[in-house]
Design a protein around this motif. Structure first.
Motif, mmCIF file in Angstrom:
data_model
loop_
_atom_site.group_PDB
_atom_site.id
_atom_site.type_symbol
_atom_site.label_atom_id
_atom_site.label_comp_id
_atom_site.label_asym_id
_atom_site.label_seq_id
_atom_site.Cartn_x
_atom_site.Cartn_y
_atom_site.Cartn_z
ATOM 1 N N MET A 64 0.700 -1.049 -6.957
ATOM 2 C CA MET A 64 1.304 -0.653 -5.688
ATOM 3 C C MET A 64 1.121 -1.773 -4.663
ATOM 4 S SD MET A 64 -0.968 1.635 -7.081
ATOM 5 C CE MET A 64 -1.045 3.289 -7.777
ATOM 6 N N SER A 65 1.941 -1.736 -3.625
ATOM 7 C CA SER A 65 1.634 -2.573 -2.468
ATOM 8 C C SER A 65 0.459 -1.941 -1.745
ATOM 9 C CB SER A 65 2.839 -2.676 -1.531
ATOM 10 O OG SER A 65 3.069 -1.434 -0.883
ATOM 11 N N GLU A 66 -0.270 -2.737 -0.987
ATOM 12 C CA GLU A 66 -1.394 -2.179 -0.224
ATOM 13 C C GLU A 66 -0.889 -1.145 0.773
ATOM 14 O OE1 GLU A 66 -4.956 -3.623 2.819
ATOM 15 O OE2 GLU A 66 -3.945 -5.088 1.521
ATOM 16 N N GLU A 67 0.283 -1.420 1.360
ATOM 17 C CA GLU A 67 0.854 -0.505 2.347
ATOM 18 C C GLU A 67 1.148 0.858 1.742
ATOM 19 O OE1 GLU A 67 4.739 -0.249 5.374
ATOM 20 O OE2 GLU A 67 4.585 -1.861 3.888
ATOM 21 N N SER A 68 1.781 0.894 0.568
ATOM 22 C CA SER A 68 2.122 2.182 -0.038
ATOM 23 C C SER A 68 0.892 2.874 -0.609
ATOM 24 C CB SER A 68 3.190 2.012 -1.122
ATOM 25 O OG SER A 68 2.686 1.342 -2.258
ATOM 26 N N LEU A 69 -0.067 2.101 -1.133
ATOM 27 C CA LEU A 69 -1.268 2.710 -1.703
ATOM 28 C C LEU A 69 -2.115 3.377 -0.624
ATOM 29 C CD1 LEU A 69 -3.094 3.334 -4.062
ATOM 30 C CD2 LEU A 69 -4.101 1.048 -3.829
ATOM 31 N N GLU A 70 -2.187 2.769 0.547
ATOM 32 C CA GLU A 70 -2.959 3.373 1.641
ATOM 33 C C GLU A 70 -2.416 4.746 2.008
ATOM 34 O OE1 GLU A 70 -5.685 2.451 2.858
ATOM 35 O OE2 GLU A 70 -5.918 0.291 2.665
ATOM 36 N N GLU A 71 -1.136 4.976 1.787
ATOM 37 C CA GLU A 71 -0.550 6.293 2.015
ATOM 38 C C GLU A 71 -0.704 7.194 0.797
ATOM 39 O OE1 GLU A 71 0.723 7.524 4.904
ATOM 40 O OE2 GLU A 71 -0.120 5.662 5.717
ATOM 41 N N THR A 72 -0.613 6.607 -0.396
ATOM 42 C CA THR A 72 -0.670 7.389 -1.631
ATOM 43 C C THR A 72 -2.015 8.091 -1.793
ATOM 44 O OG1 THR A 72 0.896 5.881 -2.706
ATOM 45 C CG2 THR A 72 -0.428 7.282 -4.142
ATOM 46 N N VAL A 73 -3.105 7.415 -1.441
ATOM 47 C CA VAL A 73 -4.427 8.021 -1.631
ATOM 48 C C VAL A 73 -4.633 9.247 -0.733
ATOM 49 C CG1 VAL A 73 -5.536 5.909 -2.440
ATOM 50 C CG2 VAL A 73 -5.485 6.408 0.026
ATOM 51 N N LYS A 74 -3.741 9.454 0.210
ATOM 52 C CA LYS A 74 -3.857 10.623 1.086
ATOM 53 C C LYS A 74 -3.373 11.903 0.402
ATOM 54 C CE LYS A 74 -3.176 7.907 5.323
ATOM 55 N NZ LYS A 74 -2.286 7.684 6.503
ATOM 56 N N PHE A 75 -2.529 11.769 -0.648
ATOM 57 C CA PHE A 75 -1.988 12.971 -1.280
ATOM 58 C C PHE A 75 -2.154 13.022 -2.799
ATOM 59 C CE2 PHE A 75 1.628 9.998 -0.897
ATOM 60 C CZ PHE A 75 2.138 9.993 -2.192
ATOM 61 N N ILE A 76 -2.643 11.955 -3.417
ATOM 62 C CA ILE A 76 -2.924 11.977 -4.859
ATOM 63 C C ILE A 76 -4.425 12.147 -5.052
ATOM 64 C CG2 ILE A 76 -2.903 10.652 -6.997
ATOM 65 C CD1 ILE A 76 -0.206 11.791 -6.251
ATOM 66 N N ASP A 77 -4.797 13.136 -5.849
ATOM 67 C CA ASP A 77 -6.203 13.516 -5.992
ATOM 68 C C ASP A 77 -6.953 12.723 -7.052
ATOM 69 O OD1 ASP A 77 -6.040 16.004 -4.190
ATOM 70 O OD2 ASP A 77 -4.451 16.370 -5.652
ATOM 71 N N ALA A 78 -6.228 12.240 -8.058
ATOM 72 C CA ALA A 78 -6.881 11.518 -9.148
ATOM 73 C C ALA A 78 -5.966 10.420 -9.671
ATOM 74 C CB ALA A 78 -7.259 12.470 -10.286
ATOM 75 N N PHE A 79 -6.578 9.323 -10.081
ATOM 76 C CA PHE A 79 -5.855 8.194 -10.662
ATOM 77 C C PHE A 79 -6.485 7.826 -11.988
ATOM 78 C CE2 PHE A 79 -5.160 7.783 -6.152
ATOM 79 C CZ PHE A 79 -3.911 7.185 -5.989
ATOM 80 N N ASN A 80 -5.658 7.568 -12.997
ATOM 81 C CA ASN A 80 -6.107 6.785 -14.146
ATOM 82 C C ASN A 80 -5.302 5.487 -14.099
ATOM 83 O OD1 ASN A 80 -6.112 5.554 -16.884
ATOM 84 N ND2 ASN A 80 -7.482 7.275 -17.293
ATOM 85 N N ILE A 81 -6.011 4.398 -13.896
ATOM 86 C CA ILE A 81 -5.370 3.092 -13.733
ATOM 87 C C ILE A 81 -5.588 2.250 -14.981
ATOM 88 C CG2 ILE A 81 -5.314 0.955 -12.388
ATOM 89 C CD1 ILE A 81 -4.258 3.346 -10.840
ATOM 90 N N ASP A 82 -4.507 1.665 -15.479
ATOM 91 C CA ASP A 82 -4.595 0.729 -16.601
ATOM 92 C C ASP A 82 -5.067 -0.630 -16.089
ATOM 93 O OD1 ASP A 82 -3.689 2.511 -18.509
ATOM 94 O OD2 ASP A 82 -1.604 1.913 -18.305
ATOM 95 N N LEU A 83 -6.257 -1.024 -16.486
ATOM 96 C CA LEU A 83 -6.714 -2.391 -16.269
ATOM 97 C C LEU A 83 -6.484 -3.112 -17.586
ATOM 98 C CD1 LEU A 83 -8.019 -4.587 -14.616
ATOM 99 C CD2 LEU A 83 -10.263 -3.599 -15.132
#
Length: 345
Positions: free
Chosen positions: A167-186
Protein backbone atom coordinates in the motif's frame (compact mmCIF):
# COMPACT_ATOMS: atom_id res chain seq x y z
CA UNK A 1 -20.44 0.48 -11.20
CA UNK A 2 -17.48 2.78 -10.56
CA UNK A 3 -16.45 5.13 -7.77
CA UNK A 4 -14.01 8.01 -7.83
CA UNK A 5 -10.85 6.90 -6.08
CA UNK A 6 -9.98 8.33 -2.68
CA UNK A 7 -6.27 8.49 -3.46
CA UNK A 8 -5.03 10.30 -6.54
CA UNK A 9 -3.46 13.57 -7.64
CA UNK A 10 -4.27 15.54 -10.78
CA UNK A 11 -1.12 16.29 -12.79
CA UNK A 12 -2.73 19.06 -14.83
CA UNK A 13 -4.50 22.35 -14.30
CA UNK A 14 -8.03 22.86 -15.60
CA UNK A 15 -8.26 21.88 -19.27
CA UNK A 16 -4.67 22.78 -20.05
CA UNK A 17 -3.83 19.24 -21.15
CA UNK A 18 -5.87 16.96 -23.38
CA UNK A 19 -4.18 13.99 -21.71
CA UNK A 20 -5.28 15.08 -18.23
CA UNK A 21 -2.82 12.72 -16.48
CA UNK A 22 -3.25 11.73 -12.85
CA UNK A 23 -1.06 9.97 -10.31
CA UNK A 24 -2.65 7.11 -8.40
CA UNK A 25 -1.68 7.25 -4.72
CA UNK A 26 -3.36 3.99 -3.70
CA UNK A 27 -0.29 1.74 -3.59
CA UNK A 28 3.47 1.87 -3.67
CA UNK A 29 3.64 1.88 -7.46
CA UNK A 30 2.28 5.46 -7.70
CA UNK A 31 1.22 4.96 -11.32
CA UNK A 32 1.00 7.98 -13.62
CA UNK A 33 -2.08 7.38 -15.78
CA UNK A 34 -3.07 9.24 -18.93
CA UNK A 35 -6.68 9.96 -19.86
CA UNK A 36 -8.57 6.71 -20.60
CA UNK A 37 -5.59 4.76 -19.31
CA UNK A 38 -5.38 2.11 -16.61
CA UNK A 39 -2.98 1.72 -13.73
CA UNK A 40 -0.67 -1.30 -13.53
CA UNK A 41 -3.30 -3.18 -11.52
CA UNK A 42 -6.03 -2.78 -14.20
CA UNK A 43 -8.54 -1.64 -11.56
CA UNK A 44 -7.92 2.14 -11.53
CA UNK A 45 -8.90 4.11 -14.65
CA UNK A 46 -8.43 7.73 -15.61
CA UNK A 47 -11.66 9.02 -17.12
CA UNK A 48 -11.42 12.62 -18.29
CA UNK A 49 -8.92 13.54 -15.59
CA UNK A 50 -10.58 11.74 -12.69
CA UNK A 51 -9.46 8.38 -11.31
CA UNK A 52 -12.13 5.73 -10.83
CA UNK A 53 -12.10 2.27 -9.21
CA UNK A 54 -13.51 -0.22 -11.71
CA UNK A 55 -13.87 -2.89 -9.01
CA UNK A 56 -16.24 -0.92 -6.77
CA UNK A 57 -19.08 -3.25 -5.64
CA UNK A 58 -17.73 -6.01 -7.89
CA UNK A 59 -16.48 -9.46 -6.87
CA UNK A 60 -15.19 -12.43 -8.82
CA UNK A 61 -15.08 -15.00 -6.04
CA UNK A 62 -16.56 -15.61 -2.60
CA UNK A 63 -16.30 -18.61 -0.29
CA UNK A 64 -16.58 -19.47 3.38
CA UNK A 65 -13.27 -20.71 4.79
CA UNK A 66 -11.69 -21.56 8.13
CA UNK A 67 -9.84 -18.44 9.31
CA UNK A 68 -6.71 -20.59 9.62
CA UNK A 69 -6.66 -20.96 5.82
CA UNK A 70 -5.72 -17.30 5.32
CA UNK A 71 -3.48 -18.16 7.26
CA UNK A 72 -4.45 -16.41 10.50
CA UNK A 73 -3.80 -18.69 13.47
CA UNK A 74 -4.01 -16.11 16.24
CA UNK A 75 -7.11 -14.22 15.13
CA UNK A 76 -10.53 -15.68 16.00
CA UNK A 77 -9.16 -19.26 16.00
CA UNK A 78 -11.60 -21.98 15.06
CA UNK A 79 -14.00 -19.56 13.36
CA UNK A 80 -15.20 -19.22 9.77
CA UNK A 81 -14.46 -16.22 7.56
CA UNK A 82 -16.31 -15.01 4.47
CA UNK A 83 -13.57 -14.78 1.83
CA UNK A 84 -14.01 -12.41 -1.09
CA UNK A 85 -11.82 -11.24 -3.95
CA UNK A 86 -11.65 -10.15 -7.54
CA UNK A 87 -9.25 -9.38 -10.37
CA UNK A 88 -6.02 -7.43 -10.58
CA UNK A 89 -2.82 -6.96 -8.59
CA UNK A 90 -0.12 -4.37 -8.07
CA UNK A 91 2.54 -7.11 -8.24
CA UNK A 92 3.48 -9.44 -11.10
CA UNK A 93 4.76 -12.43 -9.15
CA UNK A 94 6.17 -15.13 -11.40
CA UNK A 95 5.00 -17.79 -8.93
CA UNK A 96 1.49 -16.41 -8.30
CA UNK A 97 -0.87 -19.12 -7.05
CA UNK A 98 -3.99 -17.09 -7.94
CA UNK A 99 -2.78 -15.77 -11.30
CA UNK A 100 -6.10 -16.47 -13.02
CA UNK A 101 -7.56 -13.73 -10.80
CA UNK A 102 -4.62 -11.46 -10.10
CA UNK A 103 -3.39 -11.31 -13.69
CA UNK A 104 -6.83 -10.81 -15.18
CA UNK A 105 -9.07 -7.75 -15.44
CA UNK A 106 -12.76 -6.97 -15.09
CA UNK A 107 -15.35 -7.15 -17.82
CA UNK A 108 -19.13 -7.30 -17.74
CA UNK A 109 -19.18 -11.11 -17.79
CA UNK A 110 -16.54 -12.29 -15.32
CA UNK A 111 -17.65 -10.63 -12.10
CA UNK A 112 -20.73 -10.07 -9.98
CA UNK A 113 -22.09 -6.80 -8.71
CA UNK A 114 -22.68 -7.03 -4.97
CA UNK A 115 -23.51 -4.51 -2.25
CA UNK A 116 -21.64 -4.29 1.06
CA UNK A 117 -24.88 -5.06 2.89
CA UNK A 118 -25.18 -8.31 0.94
CA UNK A 119 -21.63 -9.36 1.82
CA UNK A 120 -22.33 -8.73 5.49
CA UNK A 121 -25.62 -10.63 5.31
CA UNK A 122 -23.93 -13.59 3.57
CA UNK A 123 -21.20 -13.68 6.21
CA UNK A 124 -23.75 -13.71 9.03
CA UNK A 125 -25.85 -16.39 7.33
CA UNK A 126 -22.74 -18.58 7.02
CA UNK A 127 -21.97 -18.15 10.73
CA UNK A 128 -18.77 -16.26 10.01
CA UNK A 129 -17.10 -14.02 12.55
CA UNK A 130 -15.16 -12.08 9.93
CA UNK A 131 -14.83 -11.02 6.30
CA UNK A 132 -11.50 -11.65 4.57
CA UNK A 133 -10.35 -9.65 1.56
CA UNK A 134 -8.20 -12.18 -0.23
CA UNK A 135 -7.59 -14.10 -3.52
CA UNK A 136 -6.26 -10.91 -5.16
CA UNK A 137 -4.63 -7.84 -3.64
CA UNK A 138 -7.13 -6.14 -1.29
CA UNK A 139 -5.33 -2.78 -1.42
CA UNK A 140 -7.06 -2.24 -4.76
CA UNK A 141 -10.47 -2.45 -3.03
CA UNK A 142 -9.91 0.40 -0.59
CA UNK A 143 -13.21 2.25 -1.05
CA UNK A 144 -15.29 -0.93 -1.27
CA UNK A 145 -13.48 -2.51 1.69
CA UNK A 146 -13.90 0.56 3.89
CA UNK A 147 -17.61 0.82 3.13
CA UNK A 148 -18.15 -2.89 3.82
CA UNK A 149 -16.03 -2.90 6.97
CA UNK A 150 -17.88 -0.02 8.56
CA UNK A 151 -21.20 -1.78 7.98
CA UNK A 152 -19.86 -5.13 9.19
CA UNK A 153 -18.47 -3.65 12.40
CA UNK A 154 -21.98 -2.61 13.36
CA UNK A 155 -22.87 -6.31 13.12
CA UNK A 156 -19.87 -7.34 15.24
CA UNK A 157 -17.98 -8.79 12.28
CA UNK A 158 -14.22 -8.32 11.98
CA UNK A 159 -12.33 -7.71 8.74
CA UNK A 160 -9.01 -9.11 7.53
CA UNK A 161 -6.64 -8.32 4.67
CA UNK A 162 -4.49 -11.04 3.08
CA UNK A 163 -2.05 -8.76 1.32
CA UNK A 164 1.37 -8.27 -0.25
CA UNK A 165 1.77 -5.19 1.93
CA UNK A 166 2.39 -2.79 -0.98
CA UNK A 167 0.00 0.00 0.00
CA UNK A 168 0.96 3.64 -0.14
CA UNK A 169 1.63 5.09 3.29
CA UNK A 170 -1.31 7.45 2.76
CA UNK A 171 -3.82 4.67 2.06
CA UNK A 172 -2.42 2.34 4.74
CA UNK A 173 -2.79 5.00 7.44
CA UNK A 174 -6.51 4.96 6.63
CA UNK A 175 -6.78 1.20 6.13
CA UNK A 176 -5.59 0.34 9.65
CA UNK A 177 -8.59 2.27 10.99
CA UNK A 178 -11.09 -0.29 9.64
CA UNK A 179 -9.17 -3.55 9.02
CA UNK A 180 -8.80 -5.64 12.17
CA UNK A 181 -6.20 -8.17 11.04
CA UNK A 182 -3.52 -8.47 8.37
CA UNK A 183 -1.58 -11.40 7.02
CA UNK A 184 1.22 -9.84 5.00
CA UNK A 185 3.41 -11.73 2.55
CA UNK A 186 7.04 -10.92 3.22
CA UNK A 187 8.17 -12.67 0.08
CA UNK A 188 11.94 -12.13 0.28
CA UNK A 189 14.46 -10.17 2.30
CA UNK A 190 16.28 -9.12 -0.85
CA UNK A 191 15.35 -6.09 -2.94
CA UNK A 192 16.72 -7.64 -6.14
CA UNK A 193 14.46 -10.69 -5.77
CA UNK A 194 11.48 -8.45 -5.02
CA UNK A 195 12.11 -6.56 -8.24
CA UNK A 196 12.84 -9.61 -10.41
CA UNK A 197 10.17 -12.01 -9.08
CA UNK A 198 7.40 -9.63 -7.97
CA UNK A 199 8.03 -6.29 -9.66
CA UNK A 200 8.09 -4.46 -6.32
CA UNK A 201 10.46 -3.00 -3.74
CA UNK A 202 11.33 -4.57 -0.41
CA UNK A 203 11.62 -1.28 1.46
CA UNK A 204 7.98 -0.33 0.93
CA UNK A 205 6.79 -3.66 2.38
CA UNK A 206 9.07 -3.34 5.41
CA UNK A 207 7.91 0.21 6.12
CA UNK A 208 4.29 -0.89 5.88
CA UNK A 209 4.83 -3.81 8.23
CA UNK A 210 6.05 -1.33 10.83
CA UNK A 211 2.99 0.88 10.33
CA UNK A 212 0.64 -2.09 10.72
CA UNK A 213 2.46 -3.33 13.82
CA UNK A 214 2.39 0.12 15.42
CA UNK A 215 -1.37 0.36 14.75
CA UNK A 216 -1.88 -2.34 17.37
CA UNK A 217 -1.48 0.20 20.15
CA UNK A 218 -4.08 2.60 18.72
CA UNK A 219 -6.58 0.35 16.95
CA UNK A 220 -5.87 -3.17 18.24
CA UNK A 221 -4.71 -4.24 14.76
CA UNK A 222 -3.48 -7.84 14.55
CA UNK A 223 -0.55 -8.85 12.33
CA UNK A 224 0.76 -12.18 11.04
CA UNK A 225 3.41 -12.71 8.36
CA UNK A 226 3.78 -15.35 5.66
CA UNK A 227 6.94 -16.17 3.71
CA UNK A 228 6.68 -18.61 0.81
CA UNK A 229 9.97 -20.50 0.69
CA UNK A 230 11.26 -21.28 -2.81
CA UNK A 231 14.24 -23.58 -3.35
CA UNK A 232 17.55 -21.70 -3.53
CA UNK A 233 15.90 -18.26 -3.68
CA UNK A 234 15.06 -17.56 -0.04
CA UNK A 235 15.79 -20.85 1.72
CA UNK A 236 19.40 -20.33 2.86
CA UNK A 237 19.96 -19.77 6.55
CA UNK A 238 21.17 -16.18 6.16
CA UNK A 239 17.95 -15.27 4.37
CA UNK A 240 15.80 -16.81 7.09
CA UNK A 241 17.85 -15.06 9.76
CA UNK A 242 17.45 -11.71 8.00
CA UNK A 243 13.66 -12.09 7.99
CA UNK A 244 13.60 -13.05 11.66
CA UNK A 245 16.02 -10.29 12.63
CA UNK A 246 13.75 -7.70 11.05
CA UNK A 247 10.70 -9.02 12.90
CA UNK A 248 12.55 -9.24 16.22
CA UNK A 249 14.18 -5.81 15.95
CA UNK A 250 11.46 -3.75 14.23
CA UNK A 251 8.24 -5.55 15.21
CA UNK A 252 8.09 -8.09 18.02
CA UNK A 253 8.84 -11.71 18.84
CA UNK A 254 5.11 -12.29 19.41
CA UNK A 255 4.23 -11.74 15.70
CA UNK A 256 3.31 -15.15 14.22
CA UNK A 257 5.24 -16.16 11.11
CA UNK A 258 4.15 -18.81 8.62
CA UNK A 259 6.78 -20.44 6.39
CA UNK A 260 4.86 -21.90 3.48
CA UNK A 261 5.87 -24.49 0.91
CA UNK A 262 6.06 -23.43 -2.76
CA UNK A 263 4.51 -25.56 -5.50
CA UNK A 264 5.13 -25.00 -9.23
CA UNK A 265 2.73 -22.39 -10.61
CA UNK A 266 2.28 -19.72 -13.28
CA UNK A 267 5.65 -18.71 -14.79
CA UNK A 268 7.60 -20.87 -12.35
CA UNK A 269 5.86 -24.11 -13.26
CA UNK A 270 9.19 -25.75 -14.14
CA UNK A 271 10.55 -25.31 -10.63
CA UNK A 272 10.44 -28.05 -8.00
CA UNK A 273 8.34 -27.95 -4.83
CA UNK A 274 10.27 -26.66 -1.85
CA UNK A 275 12.29 -29.30 -0.05
CA UNK A 276 10.68 -30.20 3.26
CA UNK A 277 14.02 -29.95 5.03
CA UNK A 278 14.22 -26.26 4.14
CA UNK A 279 10.94 -25.53 5.91
CA UNK A 280 11.82 -27.60 8.96
CA UNK A 281 15.16 -25.81 9.22
CA UNK A 282 13.50 -22.39 8.81
CA UNK A 283 11.20 -23.15 11.73
CA UNK A 284 14.11 -24.34 13.84
CA UNK A 285 16.11 -21.17 13.11
CA UNK A 286 13.18 -18.87 13.86
CA UNK A 287 12.47 -20.53 17.21
CA UNK A 288 16.14 -20.55 18.18
CA UNK A 289 16.33 -16.82 17.41
CA UNK A 290 13.43 -16.10 19.75
CA UNK A 291 10.33 -16.04 17.53
CA UNK A 292 7.44 -17.13 19.75
CA UNK A 293 5.01 -18.53 17.17
CA UNK A 294 6.30 -20.28 14.05
CA UNK A 295 4.13 -22.33 11.69
CA UNK A 296 4.59 -24.31 8.47
CA UNK A 297 2.12 -24.21 5.59
CA UNK A 298 1.30 -26.33 2.51
CA UNK A 299 2.74 -29.43 4.20
CA UNK A 300 1.93 -31.81 7.07
CA UNK A 301 3.30 -30.29 10.26
CA UNK A 302 2.69 -29.71 13.94
CA UNK A 303 0.88 -26.38 13.80
CA UNK A 304 -0.41 -26.37 17.35
CA UNK A 305 0.08 -23.22 19.40
CA UNK A 306 2.30 -23.68 22.45
CA UNK A 307 3.14 -21.27 25.21
CA UNK A 308 6.53 -19.79 24.26
CA UNK A 309 7.45 -19.58 27.93
CA UNK A 310 6.56 -22.98 29.42
CA UNK A 311 5.68 -25.08 26.33
CA UNK A 312 2.08 -25.74 27.41
CA UNK A 313 -0.22 -26.81 24.55
CA UNK A 314 -2.66 -23.94 24.16
CA UNK A 315 -4.49 -24.63 20.88
CA UNK A 316 -4.49 -28.00 19.12
CA UNK A 317 -5.01 -27.96 15.36
CA UNK A 318 -5.72 -30.78 12.95
CA UNK A 319 -5.75 -29.24 9.49
CA UNK A 320 -7.74 -26.06 10.05
CA UNK A 321 -9.95 -27.11 12.94
CA UNK A 322 -9.24 -26.29 16.56
CA UNK A 323 -10.03 -29.05 19.03
CA UNK A 324 -8.96 -27.22 22.17
CA UNK A 325 -8.77 -23.57 23.14
CA UNK A 326 -9.28 -23.86 26.87
CA UNK A 327 -5.66 -23.37 27.89
CA UNK A 328 -5.76 -19.60 27.51
CA UNK A 329 -7.46 -17.47 30.14
CA UNK A 330 -7.84 -13.71 29.89
CA UNK A 331 -5.14 -13.65 27.21
CA UNK A 332 -2.58 -15.59 29.28
CA UNK A 333 -1.28 -19.15 29.44
CA UNK A 334 -3.29 -20.96 32.10
CA UNK A 335 -0.17 -22.82 33.23
CA UNK A 336 2.44 -20.08 33.69
CA UNK A 337 0.62 -16.79 33.07
CA UNK A 338 2.65 -15.75 29.99
CA UNK A 339 0.79 -13.21 27.82
CA UNK A 340 -0.36 -14.81 24.55
CA UNK A 341 -0.70 -12.80 21.34
CA UNK A 342 -4.11 -14.13 20.33
CA UNK A 343 -7.50 -12.55 19.67
CA UNK A 344 -10.66 -14.53 20.44
CA UNK A 345 -13.25 -11.79 19.94
Amino acid sequence: MMKESSFYTKLYEGNSSSEKPVKCNLCGRMCKISNEGLGFCNTQKNIDGKLYSLNYHRMASCHTDPIEKKPLYHFLPGSSTYSIGGFGCNFSCLNCQNYMLSMNSYDEFNSTQILPETIVKNAINDNCLSISWTYNEPTLYFDFARETSLISHRENLKNAYVSNGYMSEESLEETVKFIDAFNIDLKFFDDRLYREICGGKLGIVLDNLKIIYEAKNKYGTHLEITTLLINDLNTDEDHIRSICNFILEELGEEVPIHFSRFFPMHKMSDESPTKIDYLLRAKEIAIDMGMEYVYLGNMPADNNTYCPNCGELLIARERYCNSDKNRIKDGHCINCGHKINLIFE
